[in-house]
Design an enzyme around this catalytic site. Structure first.
Site, PDB file in Angstrom:
ATOM      1  N   ARG A 164       0.815  -1.248  -0.035  1.00 38.44           N
ATOM      2  CA  ARG A 164       0.120  -0.022  -0.112  1.00 38.44           C
ATOM      3  C   ARG A 164       0.837   1.297   0.058  1.00 38.44           C
ATOM      4  O   ARG A 164       0.474   2.285   0.617  1.00 38.44           O
ATOM      5  CB  ARG A 164      -0.987   0.064   1.192  1.00 38.44           C
ATOM      6  CG  ARG A 164      -2.070  -0.808   1.048  1.00 38.44           C
ATOM      7  CD  ARG A 164      -3.025  -0.970   0.098  1.00 38.44           C
ATOM      8  NE  ARG A 164      -4.326  -1.641   0.351  1.00 38.44           N
ATOM      9  CZ  ARG A 164      -4.224  -3.126  -0.116  1.00 38.44           C
ATOM     10  NH1 ARG A 164      -3.271  -3.421  -0.621  1.00 38.44           N
ATOM     11  NH2 ARG A 164      -5.318  -3.763  -0.048  1.00 38.44           N
ATOM     12  N   SER A 235     -10.635  -0.437   3.022  1.00 37.90           N
ATOM     13  CA  SER A 235      -9.715  -0.672   4.228  1.00 37.90           C
ATOM     14  C   SER A 235      -9.548   0.886   4.871  1.00 37.90           C
ATOM     15  O   SER A 235      -8.687   1.688   4.311  1.00 37.90           O
ATOM     16  CB  SER A 235      -8.555  -1.396   4.282  1.00 37.90           C
ATOM     17  OG  SER A 235      -8.847  -2.696   3.920  1.00 37.90           O
ATOM     18  N   GLU A 342      -4.821   4.636   6.450  1.00 36.16           N
ATOM     19  CA  GLU A 342      -4.454   4.039   4.888  1.00 36.16           C
ATOM     20  C   GLU A 342      -4.815   5.099   3.773  1.00 36.16           C
ATOM     21  O   GLU A 342      -3.938   5.345   2.974  1.00 36.16           O
ATOM     22  CB  GLU A 342      -4.942   2.706   4.736  1.00 36.16           C
ATOM     23  CG  GLU A 342      -4.181   2.167   3.307  1.00 36.16           C
ATOM     24  CD  GLU A 342      -4.788   2.250   2.201  1.00 36.16           C
ATOM     25  OE1 GLU A 342      -3.976   2.724   1.245  1.00 36.16           O
ATOM     26  OE2 GLU A 342      -5.882   2.356   2.025  1.00 36.16           O
TER      27      GLU A 342
HETATM   28  N1  EPU Z   1     -11.125 -10.183  10.454  1.00 36.03           N
HETATM   29  C1  EPU Z   1     -11.874 -10.286  11.721  1.00 36.03           C
HETATM   30  N2  EPU Z   1     -13.072  -9.162  11.693  1.00 36.03           N
HETATM   31  C2  EPU Z   1     -13.282  -8.432  11.091  1.00 36.03           C
HETATM   32  C3  EPU Z   1     -12.445  -8.201   9.798  1.00 36.03           C
HETATM   33  C4  EPU Z   1     -11.353  -9.104   9.507  1.00 36.03           C
HETATM   34  O1  EPU Z   1     -11.838 -10.968  12.501  1.00 36.03           O
HETATM   35  O2  EPU Z   1     -14.210  -7.505  11.063  1.00 36.03           O
HETATM   36  C5  EPU Z   1     -10.092 -11.064  10.348  1.00 36.03           C
HETATM   37  C6  EPU Z   1     -10.704 -12.327   9.734  1.00 36.03           C
HETATM   38  O3  EPU Z   1     -10.034 -13.430  10.271  1.00 36.03           O
HETATM   39  C7  EPU Z   1     -10.258 -12.250   8.498  1.00 36.03           C
HETATM   40  C8  EPU Z   1      -8.769 -11.553   8.354  1.00 36.03           C
HETATM   41  O4  EPU Z   1      -9.032 -10.670   9.478  1.00 36.03           O
HETATM   42  O5  EPU Z   1      -9.972 -13.798   7.823  1.00 36.03           O
HETATM   43  C9  EPU Z   1      -8.360 -10.852   7.263  1.00 36.03           C
HETATM   44  O6  EPU Z   1      -9.637 -10.100   6.688  1.00 36.03           O
HETATM   45  P1  EPU Z   1      -9.916 -10.127   5.262  1.00 36.03           P
HETATM   46  O7  EPU Z   1      -9.881 -11.409   4.349  1.00 36.03           O
HETATM   47  O8  EPU Z   1     -11.393  -9.272   4.939  1.00 36.03           O
HETATM   48  O9  EPU Z   1      -8.784  -9.171   4.605  1.00 36.03           O
HETATM   49  P2  EPU Z   1      -8.136  -7.610   5.365  1.00 36.03           P
HETATM   50  O10 EPU Z   1      -6.925  -8.101   5.954  1.00 36.03           O
HETATM   51  O11 EPU Z   1      -9.236  -7.193   6.261  1.00 36.03           O
HETATM   52  C10 EPU Z   1      -6.942  -6.818   3.210  1.00 36.03           C
HETATM   53  C11 EPU Z   1      -6.874  -5.702   2.459  1.00 36.03           C
HETATM   54  C12 EPU Z   1      -8.114  -5.435   1.553  1.00 36.03           C
HETATM   55  C13 EPU Z   1      -8.433  -6.328   0.624  1.00 36.03           C
HETATM   56  C14 EPU Z   1      -8.379  -7.879   1.163  1.00 36.03           C
HETATM   57  C15 EPU Z   1      -8.540  -9.130   0.398  1.00 36.03           C
HETATM   58  C16 EPU Z   1      -5.621  -4.288   3.793  1.00 36.03           C
HETATM   59  C17 EPU Z   1      -5.253  -2.737   4.491  1.00 36.03           C
HETATM   60  N3  EPU Z   1      -6.776  -4.446   3.326  1.00 36.03           N
HETATM   61  O12 EPU Z   1      -8.193  -6.674   4.072  1.00 36.03           O
HETATM   62  O13 EPU Z   1      -8.031  -4.364   0.789  1.00 36.03           O
HETATM   63  O14 EPU Z   1      -9.419  -6.426  -0.222  1.00 36.03           O
HETATM   64  O15 EPU Z   1      -7.205  -8.080   2.258  1.00 36.03           O
HETATM   65  O16 EPU Z   1      -7.064  -9.264   0.052  1.00 36.03           O
HETATM   66  O17 EPU Z   1      -4.510  -4.659   3.328  1.00 36.03           O
HETATM   67  C18 EPU Z   1      -8.303  -1.885   0.727  1.00 36.03           C
HETATM   68  O18 EPU Z   1      -7.314  -1.722   0.698  1.00 36.03           O
HETATM   69  O19 EPU Z   1      -9.255  -0.812   0.669  1.00 36.03           O
HETATM   70  C19 EPU Z   1      -8.952  -3.036   0.775  1.00 36.03           C
HETATM   71  C20 EPU Z   1     -10.479  -3.466   0.907  1.00 36.03           C
END
Ligand code: EPU
Length: 348
Positions: A164, A235, A342
């Site tokens: 990012r 995010s 971010e």
């Molecule tokens: N989780 C929770 N509670 C929540 C949200 C997440 O427990 O409310 C845990 C879950 O266990 C889940 C893990 O966190 O399995 C990861 O969540 P998720 O797969 O939704 O991915 P993320 O890390 O929250 C990142 C990116 C997203 C991208 C997704 C998929 C960042 C800051 N965000 O989110 O990017 O779509 O992975 O690759 O790196 C964005 O940048 O705007 C964005 C949406």
């Protein structure tokens, strides 16, 4: 170049914040970029460029000049025996580019389906999702260097991409991206590196790019709010990266901690060392503080994904930043981990 005075940016930021740009210039051709910069330099006004406004927090009215990136166009620039090279102008919609490439048979972008925003904004934060980052598919880009007042072509390496982050985020307002060129190998293999995608296709052979595209769209629709319906910028915080010792201490206190191993490379005395680090799921940390669905007036934490902050309607950028501070404090208190914001914040 069309100009509006005291124009609301409500339709130009996905939080839907009603702030005004004192001078709003519509950049519809590449030649508008040097003209816009020249006007700003000659009148000694502050300036910034905005695209789809999908990674932006507008905290107050924008003084000086604001350039709205609306240069359109996309084409197959070059084809070799092994690769398609696709050029897209900065004002194009990123998702429409992904869908168009798929229709033309230029696969390779499908993991990045449905990311809001424009093509020109994609390199700024090195958009990434479901196991793919822009840095992996970008060949080069054309930008206007506002310090040297000249056009420059930057290769992928020269963009200094990381998670990012990029040269454009590190040196804001130095370079204005006019177009990007993507490098898409003809030999396609599904990218199932993200566990959720891998699981989704566990029992399927002959996976097509369209299958991945549709699955990514379905996952995103199930977790992330549609900015047309509820204001958000995806995010809101980075997933924080911590060293192994911090991770081990946290893991012993919180056995359910969600983290992924990552290996940042550091340069020490000309030898390259890889030290294990861990990327913590910020959404999980926020969720564990009991903040999923939490509201402060018109702004809040999205009820299905704690990493996403939303404007329920009528909220302001200042309110949102106050909410962000509350979240940062709570996560710091409970886990001793700092969350960094971010999106780009304008006029805090
Ligand atoms: N989780 C929770 N509670 C929540 C949200 C997440 O427990 O409310 C845990 C879950 O266990 C889940 C893990 O966190 O399995 C990861 O969540 P998720 O797969 O939704 O991915 P993320 O890390 O929250 C990142 C990116 C997203 C991208 C997704 C998929 C960042 C800051 N965000 O989110 O990017 O779509 O992975 O690759 O790196 C964005 O940048 O705007 C964005 C949406």
């Amino acid at each position: 170049m069309k100009i509006d005075l005291n124009a609301t940016l409500r339709e130009h930021n996905t939080f839907g914040f009603d702030v005004k740009a004192h001078i709003l210039s519509y950049l519809t051709e590449s030649s508008d970029i040097p003209e816009f910069v020249k006007q700003a330099q000659e009148s000694q006004q502050e300036w910034r460029i905005i695209g789809g406004g999908s990674n932006l927090v507008l905290a107050s009215d924008l003084k000086g000049m604001t350039g709205l990136m609306q240069i359109l166009g996309r084409r197959l620039l070059k084809e070799t025996a092994t690769h398609h090279y696709v050029e897209a102008m900065a004002g194009e919609s990123w998702h429409e580019l992904v869908a168009w490439c798929l229709e033309q048979g230029y696969a390779g972008l499908e993991n990045l389906a449905l990311i809001p925003g424009t093509v020109g904004a994609a390199p700024i934060q090195n958009i990434g999702a479901y196991g793919l980052e822009l840095a992996q598919v970008l060949d080069s880009l054309l930008a206007y260097d506002t310090q040297k007042n000249t056009w420059v072509t930057l290769t992928r390496d020269e963009c200094h991409f990381s998670y990012r982050d990029s040269l454009f985020k590190q040196e804001p307002n130095r370079l204005i991206v006019a177009s990007i060129t993507l490098d898409l190998p003809k030999k396609w293999v599904p990218n199932l590196s993200y566990a959720e995608l891998k699981n989704a296709f566990a029992n399927q052979s002959n996976i097509t790019p369209r299958d991945i595209f549709e699955r990514v769209c379905a996952i995103r629709r199930s977790k992330l709010p549609d900015p047309k319906l509820i204001g958000n910028a995806g995010s809101f915080f980075h997933n924080p990266v911590v060293n192994d010792s911090i991770y081990q201490k946290l893991k012993s206190r919180f056995p359910d901690l969600v983290a992924y191993s990552t290996y940042p490379t550091t340069q020490t005395n000309q030898t390259t060392q890889t030290i294990p680090h861990w990327k913590l799921a910020a959404g999980w940390l926020i969720d564990q503080c009991g903040l999923k669905g939490y509201r402060q007036g018109s702004v809040g934490v999205y009820e299905k994904q704690a990493l996403v902050l939303v404007n329920h309607g009528g909220g302001t950028g200042k309110e949102l930043l106050h909410l962000a501070k509350t979240i940062q404090d709570r996560v710091q208190e409970k886990f001793g981990v700092a969350l960094t914001i971010e999106p780009v914040i304008l006029n805090q």
